[in-house]
Scaffold this active site. Structure first.
Site, mmCIF file in Angstrom:
data_model
loop_
_atom_site.group_PDB
_atom_site.id
_atom_site.type_symbol
_atom_site.label_atom_id
_atom_site.label_comp_id
_atom_site.label_asym_id
_atom_site.label_seq_id
_atom_site.Cartn_x
_atom_site.Cartn_y
_atom_site.Cartn_z
ATOM 1 N N ARG A 1 -4.868 -0.399 17.503
ATOM 2 C CA ARG A 1 -3.742 -0.414 18.445
ATOM 3 C C ARG A 1 -4.219 -0.139 19.868
ATOM 4 O O ARG A 1 -3.676 -0.680 20.832
ATOM 5 C CB ARG A 1 -2.676 0.592 17.999
ATOM 6 C CG ARG A 1 -1.916 0.088 16.752
ATOM 7 C CD ARG A 1 -1.217 1.225 16.027
ATOM 8 N NE ARG A 1 -0.353 0.789 14.939
ATOM 9 C CZ ARG A 1 -0.771 0.443 13.713
ATOM 10 N NH1 ARG A 1 -2.066 0.434 13.422
ATOM 11 N NH2 ARG A 1 0.094 0.096 12.770
ATOM 12 N N GLN B 1 2.532 -2.276 9.095
ATOM 13 C CA GLN B 1 2.053 -3.501 9.736
ATOM 14 C C GLN B 1 3.216 -4.437 10.049
ATOM 15 O O GLN B 1 3.272 -5.041 11.127
ATOM 16 C CB GLN B 1 1.026 -4.203 8.842
ATOM 17 C CG GLN B 1 -0.256 -3.386 8.701
ATOM 18 C CD GLN B 1 -1.272 -4.020 7.788
ATOM 19 O OE1 GLN B 1 -0.992 -5.023 7.128
ATOM 20 N NE2 GLN B 1 -2.455 -3.435 7.713
ATOM 21 N N SER C 1 -6.369 2.668 12.210
ATOM 22 C CA SER C 1 -5.075 2.174 12.700
ATOM 23 C C SER C 1 -4.928 2.409 14.200
ATOM 24 O O SER C 1 -4.457 1.541 14.944
ATOM 25 C CB SER C 1 -3.931 2.910 11.986
ATOM 26 O OG SER C 1 -3.901 2.574 10.638
ATOM 27 N N LYS D 1 -3.390 -5.094 -1.363
ATOM 28 C CA LYS D 1 -4.351 -4.548 -0.378
ATOM 29 C C LYS D 1 -5.621 -5.405 -0.399
ATOM 30 O O LYS D 1 -5.607 -6.518 -0.891
ATOM 31 C CB LYS D 1 -4.629 -3.077 -0.705
ATOM 32 C CG LYS D 1 -3.415 -2.174 -0.488
ATOM 33 C CD LYS D 1 -3.027 -2.114 0.964
ATOM 34 C CE LYS D 1 -1.769 -1.318 1.190
ATOM 35 N NZ LYS D 1 -1.284 -1.428 2.566
ATOM 36 N N GLY E 1 -6.500 -6.811 7.746
ATOM 37 C CA GLY E 1 -5.068 -7.064 7.593
ATOM 38 C C GLY E 1 -4.278 -6.577 8.795
ATOM 39 O O GLY E 1 -3.319 -7.216 9.235
ATOM 40 N N ASP F 1 -3.408 4.401 1.517
ATOM 41 C CA ASP F 1 -4.827 4.005 1.480
ATOM 42 C C ASP F 1 -5.691 4.997 0.692
ATOM 43 O O ASP F 1 -6.852 4.710 0.395
ATOM 44 C CB ASP F 1 -5.381 3.870 2.905
ATOM 45 C CG ASP F 1 -4.769 2.666 3.635
ATOM 46 O OD1 ASP F 1 -4.223 1.780 2.967
ATOM 47 O OD2 ASP F 1 -4.838 2.649 4.877
HETATM 48 C C1 S3P Z 1 -1.956 0.011 8.405
HETATM 49 C C2 S3P Z 1 -0.881 0.039 7.558
HETATM 50 C C3 S3P Z 1 -1.011 0.061 6.102
HETATM 51 C C4 S3P Z 1 -2.424 0.450 5.656
HETATM 52 C C5 S3P Z 1 -3.483 -0.251 6.440
HETATM 53 C C6 S3P Z 1 -3.343 0.048 7.918
HETATM 54 C C7 S3P Z 1 -1.713 -0.034 9.853
HETATM 55 O O1 S3P Z 1 -0.746 -1.235 5.599
HETATM 56 O O2 S3P Z 1 -2.588 0.197 4.280
HETATM 57 O O3 S3P Z 1 -4.770 0.145 6.003
HETATM 58 O O4 S3P Z 1 -2.645 0.207 10.637
HETATM 59 O O5 S3P Z 1 -0.561 -0.296 10.248
HETATM 60 P P1 S3P Z 1 0.776 -1.710 5.273
HETATM 61 O O6 S3P Z 1 1.538 -1.643 6.510
HETATM 62 O O7 S3P Z 1 0.638 -3.119 4.768
HETATM 63 O O8 S3P Z 1 1.250 -0.757 4.228
#
Ligand code: S3P
Length: 429
Positions: free
Chosen positions: A28, A170, A24, A343, A95, A316
């Site tokens: 960013r 997210q 994450s 997911k 994602g 996760d």
């Molecule tokens: C993430 C947020 C989570 C997580 C993903 C990474 C992020 O997803 O499951 O692996 O980096 O913001 P969600 O925001 O859909 O819960």
């Protein structure tokens, strides 16, 4: 497809692992470094497929990014310098890249088209497309914009106050990033706190942000100023080894420099609630994030309940926690986790099928799982579900099965933890 045969381990695990950088935070750092003015150096960047997709996307928009192993140098010249990519951009399995980039591009004067792999193409995008359209975004795609491929035509955006209908970092991040380029002050209100890396890193890049409990506000038209970033070890990757040590009798492992941001440490709380012998050492704050070494020694565990606000703090980690629960005395309850169904795969179904095929007693619920421990696990042929965390969970399970586990395709681990098997080997011998 890359099949792998895994033999059970005959001895305890021991040693130290420096797990790779947080996924994450790595995503960013590329995005914000590209949006900033000046040179951003990112250390301990996660050199994995997902994060490299993000690097490629910003390079396709003209940002100069150099990479030397796990160090990135990003020469940011601000969003006005972005050039329109001529070809559609490939998001792979990521994602986070998909959702956050939609927020960034909704308000920039470019036309872009995105597509993903077969897993990402099935994941819902309306959770970000809807709030972005409320701000004035122009996004088109399959199923009224719910699924990739999607096209974004940048527009002038207006601030909104958005109540997040899902517990998702997210979605929160996409709205805040769009808010950065909007007119007025954008506010998001969360149902439960989710990972806050967007908020803390934006502040490190000089953005003024107001964080008032579950309300987060950002004023539009702010400029990001380059800053250097150190990416902590990914607790979501460390989780596989925490559980390995907790289920292989006699084991003792130390995971070094792991991110301990409290929006991410649910796995530690769960292990403690189950009675694990776990300690945190050499804790410090580095680059605005808490880090430390996690020391875990094998101990027999008991079942627990995981629900409510705890879920986003370990979302996760639920596949590997489910494996852990098969080795704890009693019934572990996981609920309020329907998000797992959207997911990389439907993880409630995938975990139930995988653990059942290995001999565990698991009940599938609409929003979670019931796991009845303890079960003696046996070998079997296991599917990857094209999901990195499912492959790593099955690999850790193979340490304690009575016969070999065959995984049909281990290639998905490149998404988040390319050195997983090397690290596993280093503590197995
Ligand atoms: C993430 C947020 C989570 C997580 C993903 C990474 C992020 O997803 O499951 O692996 O980096 O913001 P969600 O925001 O859909 O819960």
């Amino acid at each position: 497809m890359k099949e792998r045969i895994l033999q059970p381990i005959g001895n305890p695990l021991h040693g130290e692992i420096e797990v790779p950088g947080d996924k994450s935070i790595s995503h960013r750092s590329i995005m914000f470094g590209s949006l900033a003015h000046g040179t951003t150096i990112v250390e301990h960047f996660l050199n994995s497929e997902d994060c490299l997709r993000t690097v490629n996307i910003f390079r396709s928009m003209g940002v100069s990014i150099e990479q030397k192993e796990s160090t990135l140098t990003i020469y940011g010249e601000g969003p006005q310098s972005f050039t329109e990519p001529v070809e559609p951009l490939y998001l792979g399995n990521s994602g986070t890249t998909a959702r956050l980039i939609l927020g960034i591009l909704a308000g920039l004067p470019l036309f872009t088209t995105f597509y993903g792999d077969r897993s990402l193409t099935k994941r819902p995008m309306n959770r970000v497309v809807e709030p972005l359209r409320l701000m004035g975004a122009s996004i088109t795609g399959r199923s009224q914009g719910n699924y990739l491929p999607l096209s974004v035509e940048g527009k002038t955006l207006q601030a909104i106050h958005y109540h997040l209908p899902v517990k998702s970092a997210q979605v929160k991040s996409a709205v805040l990033l769009a808010g950065l380029f909007a007119n007025g002050t954008t506010t998001v209100t969360e149902i439960s706190p989710t990972r806050n890396h967007t908020e803390s890193m934006l502040q490190a890049f000089g953005v003024e942000l107001l964080n008032n409990g579950l309300d987060i506000s950002v004023r539009g038209q702010q400029t990001l100023t380059a800053t250097d970033i150190y990416v902590p070890g990914d607790i979501s990757s460390a989780a596989f080894f925490l559980v390995a040590a907790a289920i292989v009798p006699g084991s003792q492992l130390k995971l070094l420099h792991v991110g301990l941001n409290e929006t991410r440490t649910g796995i530690i709380d769960v292990l403690q609630a189950m009675g694990a012998d776990i300690t945190i050492e050499r804790e410090e704050t580095k680059g605005g994030e808490r880090i430390g070494d996690i020391h875990i020694r094998y101990k027999e565990l008991t079942a627990t309940i995981i629900e409510g606000d705890m879920i986003p703090r370990l979302i996760d980690e639920i596949p590997i926690i489910a494996l852990l629960a098969t080795q704890a005395e009693g019934t572990t309850v996981i609920k309020d986790a329907a998000e797992l169904r959207v997911k990389e795969t439907d993880r409630i179904q995938a975990v139930t099928e995988t653990l059942t095929n290995l001999g565990a007693k698991v009940e599938e619920k609409e929003d979670g799982l019931l796991i009845h421990g303890r079960s003696k696990l046996h070998g079997n042929r296991i599917q990857s579900y094209h999901d990195h965390r499912m492959v790593m969970m099955a690999s850790i399970a193979s340490l304690i099965t009575t016969s070999e586990v065959v995984i049909n395709d281990i290639s998905p681990i490149a998404t988040s933890y390319p050195t997983f098997y090397a690290d596993l080997k280093s503590v197995s011998e």
